[in-house]
Design an enzyme around this catalytic site. Structure first.
Site: not given
Length: 279
Positions: A144, A157
């Protein structure tokens, strides 16, 4: 095109992973789809069967070492091996509770790392030994942009995705001599069904202001890149983190506020005045 004829792929996570699995199957690959939600895995396998070829579906938690071992044993027993791996499964359900450091529940940190990082490592370990026996293979880890650029929340995350990038580089370095390639794909704003429910139009506009391209990303965009990186067309590409973010991380901060980018915008359009949907 048949770039994956006679290849066996394991794909974890049936969100964006479903689109990636379909892309592999449409080009001749045989696919095993694994998801903690068994119904999602079965729906993906059914769509593959309807459009391309037979696929296997398994319900399993990639943070569980025994379950991961069983996944790859199933692929080897029923499809005779593993050539390709897409590590797409991620603990997205935890992101609403993934706060700034001082507010972070350590259980969220631990669970995020267990799925996003430990799960990816477990799958890679199982795949590597099998790929070595088949003369090589290709691994794609779904990362990401939040692993490359910090935010005010999503601490766990982001850290897991940043670690995934280095895990990908380490794998590529350690097993390149065995003809195993590994790359990571850093996703920007990719409008999945799940994300569409979470983001209202105002937030979508806000995020699009930071992109260079005038639309949001689609799962099909990701699948096309994943298929390329797994294929022999990318035979000399390994150890890379490839952004697919519409240019979100490519520009100076002033771009989103107008700044010196106004001349590049359509006549009469500014970042503040842009209220029309583009997705």
């Amino acid at each position: 095109m048949g770039r994956f004829k006679d290849k066996v792929a394991v794909v974890t996570g049936a969100g964006i992973g479903k689109t990636c699995a379909l892309a592999i199957a449409r080009e001749g690959g045989r696919v095993v789809v694994a998801d903690i939600d068994g119904s999602a895995a079965m729906a993906c396998a059914a769509q593959i069967a309807a459009e391309a070829a037979h696929a296997l579906a398994l319900a399993m938690d990639i943070a569980d070492a025994q379950a991961v071992a069983a996944l790859f044993e199933t692929a080897e027993r029923q499809l005779c091996g593993v050539d390709l791996l897409v590590n797409n499964a991620s603990a997205m359900h935890l992101t609403p509770r993934d706060s700034a450091i001082l507010d972070l529940d350590l259980a969220v940190w631990d669970q995020t790392m267990a799925t996003n990082l430990r799960g990816t490592l477990l799958c890679c370990r199982q795949a590597i030994s099998r790929m070595i026996g088949r003369g090589g293979g290709a691994i794609l880890n779904m990362s990401s942009c939040q692993g490359l650029s910090a935010d005010t929340a999503h601490t766990s995350y982001a850290a897991s995705k940043a670690a995934m990038n280095m895990l990908s580089a380490s794998l590529a370095t350690q097993y390149g001599h065995a003809q195993i390639r590994c790359n990571a794909v850093a996703l920007g704003l990719i409008m999945t069904e799940r994300l569409l429910v979470k983001l209202d139009e105002g937030m979508q506009r806000h995020l699009r202001r930071h992109q260079l391209l005038p639309r949001v990303g689609r799962p099909e965009d990701v699948a096309a890149l994943v298929a390329f990186l797994l294929s022999d067309d990318a035979a000399f590409i390994t150890g890379q983190v490839v952004c697919i973010d519409g240019g979100m991380l490519a520009h100076v901060p002033t771009y989103a506020d107008g700044g010196n980018s106004r001349a590049a915008r359509p006549s009469g359009e500014t970042a503040e005045a842009d209220t029309s949907p583009r997705c």
